[in-house]
Each structure stands twice: as C-alpha cells, then as structure tokens.
Design a protein around this motif. Sequence first.
Motif, PDB file in Angstrom:
ATOM      1  N   UNK A 281       0.852  -1.176   0.000  1.00  0.00           N
ATOM      2  CA  UNK A 281       0.000   0.000   0.000  1.00  0.00           C
ATOM      3  C   UNK A 281       0.880   1.214   0.000  1.00  0.00           C
ATOM      4  N   UNK A 282       0.518   2.162  -0.795  1.00  0.00           N
ATOM      5  CA  UNK A 282       1.278   3.405  -0.832  1.00  0.00           C
ATOM      6  C   UNK A 282       0.489   4.495  -0.153  1.00  0.00           C
TER       7      UNK A 282
ATOM      8  N   UNK B 143       1.100 -23.240   4.208  1.00  0.00           N
ATOM      9  CA  UNK B 143       0.068 -22.308   4.639  1.00  0.00           C
ATOM     10  C   UNK B 143      -0.124 -21.197   3.630  1.00  0.00           C
ATOM     11  N   UNK B 144      -1.084 -20.355   3.906  1.00  0.00           N
ATOM     12  CA  UNK B 144      -1.348 -19.169   3.099  1.00  0.00           C
ATOM     13  C   UNK B 144      -0.670 -17.999   3.791  1.00  0.00           C
ATOM     14  N   UNK B 145       0.357 -17.452   3.189  1.00  0.00           N
ATOM     15  CA  UNK B 145       1.155 -16.392   3.785  1.00  0.00           C
ATOM     16  C   UNK B 145       0.742 -15.044   3.203  1.00  0.00           C
ATOM     17  N   UNK B 146       0.630 -14.066   4.068  1.00  0.00           N
ATOM     18  CA  UNK B 146       0.164 -12.743   3.663  1.00  0.00           C
ATOM     19  C   UNK B 146       1.094 -11.678   4.233  1.00  0.00           C
ATOM     20  N   UNK B 147       1.356 -10.640   3.456  1.00  0.00           N
ATOM     21  CA  UNK B 147       2.135  -9.499   3.944  1.00  0.00           C
ATOM     22  C   UNK B 147       1.514  -8.208   3.433  1.00  0.00           C
ATOM     23  N   UNK B 148       1.514  -7.191   4.276  1.00  0.00           N
ATOM     24  CA  UNK B 148       1.096  -5.848   3.862  1.00  0.00           C
ATOM     25  C   UNK B 148       2.239  -4.888   4.152  1.00  0.00           C
ATOM     26  N   UNK B 149       2.658  -4.162   3.130  1.00  0.00           N
ATOM     27  CA  UNK B 149       3.776  -3.226   3.240  1.00  0.00           C
ATOM     28  C   UNK B 149       3.292  -1.830   2.868  1.00  0.00           C
ATOM     29  N   UNK B 150       3.680  -0.838   3.647  1.00  0.00           N
ATOM     30  CA  UNK B 150       3.348   0.563   3.349  1.00  0.00           C
ATOM     31  C   UNK B 150       4.607   1.315   2.936  1.00  0.00           C
ATOM     32  N   UNK B 151       4.508   2.054   1.821  1.00  0.00           N
ATOM     33  CA  UNK B 151       5.565   2.975   1.421  1.00  0.00           C
ATOM     34  C   UNK B 151       5.070   4.400   1.710  1.00  0.00           C
ATOM     35  N   UNK B 152       5.828   5.135   2.492  1.00  0.00           N
ATOM     36  CA  UNK B 152       5.434   6.486   2.906  1.00  0.00           C
ATOM     37  C   UNK B 152       6.476   7.475   2.390  1.00  0.00           C
ATOM     38  N   UNK B 153       6.006   8.445   1.596  1.00  0.00           N
ATOM     39  CA  UNK B 153       6.917   9.458   1.046  1.00  0.00           C
ATOM     40  C   UNK B 153       6.593  10.803   1.690  1.00  0.00           C
ATOM     41  N   UNK B 154       7.585  11.420   2.272  1.00  0.00           N
ATOM     42  CA  UNK B 154       7.417  12.701   2.958  1.00  0.00           C
ATOM     43  C   UNK B 154       8.347  13.741   2.328  1.00  0.00           C
ATOM     44  N   UNK B 155       7.782  14.852   1.879  1.00  0.00           N
ATOM     45  CA  UNK B 155       8.571  15.951   1.323  1.00  0.00           C
ATOM     46  C   UNK B 155       9.033  16.864   2.455  1.00  0.00           C
ATOM     47  N   UNK B 156      10.244  17.413   2.305  1.00  0.00           N
ATOM     48  CA  UNK B 156      10.831  18.300   3.312  1.00  0.00           C
ATOM     49  C   UNK B 156      10.851  19.729   2.787  1.00  0.00           C
ATOM     50  N   UNK B 157       9.794  20.465   3.125  1.00  0.00           N
ATOM     51  CA  UNK B 157       9.683  21.842   2.663  1.00  0.00           C
ATOM     52  C   UNK B 157      10.335  22.811   3.655  1.00  0.00           C
TER      53      UNK B 157
END
Length: 357
Positions: free
Chosen positions: A25-26, A343-357
Amino acid sequence: MSQLSSLIHQQSFSWLIRYLLLIFTVFFVYNLFITNVYGSPLTSRYLQLSSNIVSAANVNYNLGFDIASVTNLGSIMIQFCANDPLFQDPCVPPTGFNDSGAVLSAQSGQTGFTILSPVSNNQIILTRPSTIDAAGPVSYTFTNINNPTVEGSFFVRIQTFSSIDASGTAIDYGGIAANTLNNLSISAEVPPFLYFCSAIVINNLNCNNASGSYVNFGDFTPTQTASGSSDLLVGTNGKNGYEITVEGLGLVSGNDVIPSISTSDVSRPGTSQFGINLVSNVSPVVGQNPYGPGIGIPTSNYNKNNFYTFNSGDIIASSNQSENYRLYTVSYIVNVSSTQPAGVYVSTINYICTANF
C-alpha cells in the motif's frame, strides 16, 4: 493509497509453496494535493506584480515557470481566478480584475507567442505555430492589467497545449497564488507539491502510465529463489528533498513466518527469508537502478547489488534537494527452507513518502 497483497497457496508437500502475491500500500503525504489529469506539473512557478495595491491600473504581470514536457507547444492558457488554482473547479473571475487590454511586452525561453484574440476579462491565451519545445524556464511579461478591486488572494491557472488555441488535452499545468493589499506589495507564492505513486510498472516517468497491482512469484521451492519487482515514482519542489520509508511485517500464515532479512545479506535458497533492495541484481536477475532527472538514491542498506534486507521503519530512498521525477524499482526476493510450514502467507507493506519543505 493503493495496496499489493501476497498470497501463498499450499501444495500437498510441506516444502512446496505456490503463488506468493505480495500486496503493498502506498501512502501519500501531501503538503498540497496535485491531481494529474491535466498533464505534468510545471515547476518553479512565480508571478511578480509591479504593484499589489488593490484596484491599481496598468500593472505589469511577470509570469514564469519551468516547462516539464518535451513536445510540440502551440499555446499557453492563463486564467485568473478568485476561488482556487484547481482546474477541476469553475474559474470565478476576481472582482474588478481586467486583463482585456493586456499587452505581451516581453518573453523568454519559449518565444514567438502573441495574444490570441478575443481576450476575456480574466483569461489570456498565448499562441504560436505549434513547435517542438525544450523543458526549462520560460517567462512572459504582460502590461496594462488592472488589479482586483477586493483585497485578498487570487489565483493563476496555467496550462500548455500542442494546439494553437488551447484546445485538446493539456500537456503541462500549474497554479500560483497572488495577493492584493492596501498599501503593501508582496511577492506571489509558489505552492509546494509532492508527486508520488506506485505500481508494478510506471512508464515514461508519469503516474498516468502506472499499471499492475500484483507481484506473482510463481512456484516456490527450496532450491530456487522467487523474485519480483514494483516501481515507485517521486518528484517534489521541497527545497530539502524527500524521504521514502517502508513499514510492514514479514510474510505470515497464522503463527508461521517467513522471516525478514534484518541484516543485509545475499539470497540463500533453502533458507527461509524475505528481503528487498532498490538496485539492479544478478542473483537473482531482478530490478534496475534508479533513473530519471532526479538525484535521489537508495539508502545504504538498500543500495547494494545482490544484497537484500527488510526492516519496518527504514528509510529506503531519499534526496536532500528538490528534484524532477525519480523512478525507483523495488526488488523482492523470497526463499523457503524444506521445513517451512505449509500455509497461506500474507504481507502488507506501506511505502510512505514525505517531502521536506
């Protein structure tokens, strides 16, 4: 926010795991949300007024920006709006504003333009024979414009077109905020932006060309590494650049886990492990190095060819200055041991992009 899931369907043998589908997930962190249905963003936008005084007449408006796309350029539409800089909203003319007598007195960068007649009270269209342009800075100065008669903010919407009359699909776009005040002159503001998206493939450094939402690793065996990849595209005018962080868990099925590689390591078939990097690899053959006009690079643990790791909370790529678009390819590798529980293996990954103003 978009998600990429990973599923592993068990076979009758405990050492065989099939079809790992990794979902990620982004999450976008925006200081200002910029929609991308009107082309590519114009950068380094500014508007300089010779007078910001309410109701001032015969004011010079010096408009400048950086063109993003290299393509035929035949016209530029400039709208002055009281409500906002968003193109999906109707443009409400600022009270008392009038550019119907505007004169194009100077131009640089992409030149050869004239003002297309007739001119409305809040819109100017610059026209020329459609000619290939080059990305880079341009500026246009208009004289004989009357400021709004109401104190406060107004906005400029800019779009470029291949056509000579601002018809058809826009190429690039951007918005600028300006102010009129009583007895005080100020500079216009360039809105901050962060442009970030993810998909399996993003072509031509354009989120409109993003496609795909699943990584399919195929059959899993202890003797061969399974691999896949996805893309991240980022650009910002934040003067201190940006950071991309990864968050999530390893691959789990109930209480069973395919452990993440906590310390950078090579791929080891026969050992249960999950890891990523952001460069080109030959063991296995997967991924590519970052490319595009930007200067951002993966951080050290994710910038080693054929070495992989995964730690939730890690910064995986960054830049210390504003930049044009930069494409990163995330390479995923998964290995299993002969004793890895089925088994049924599941993963959820988040990519978080933060701008530095």
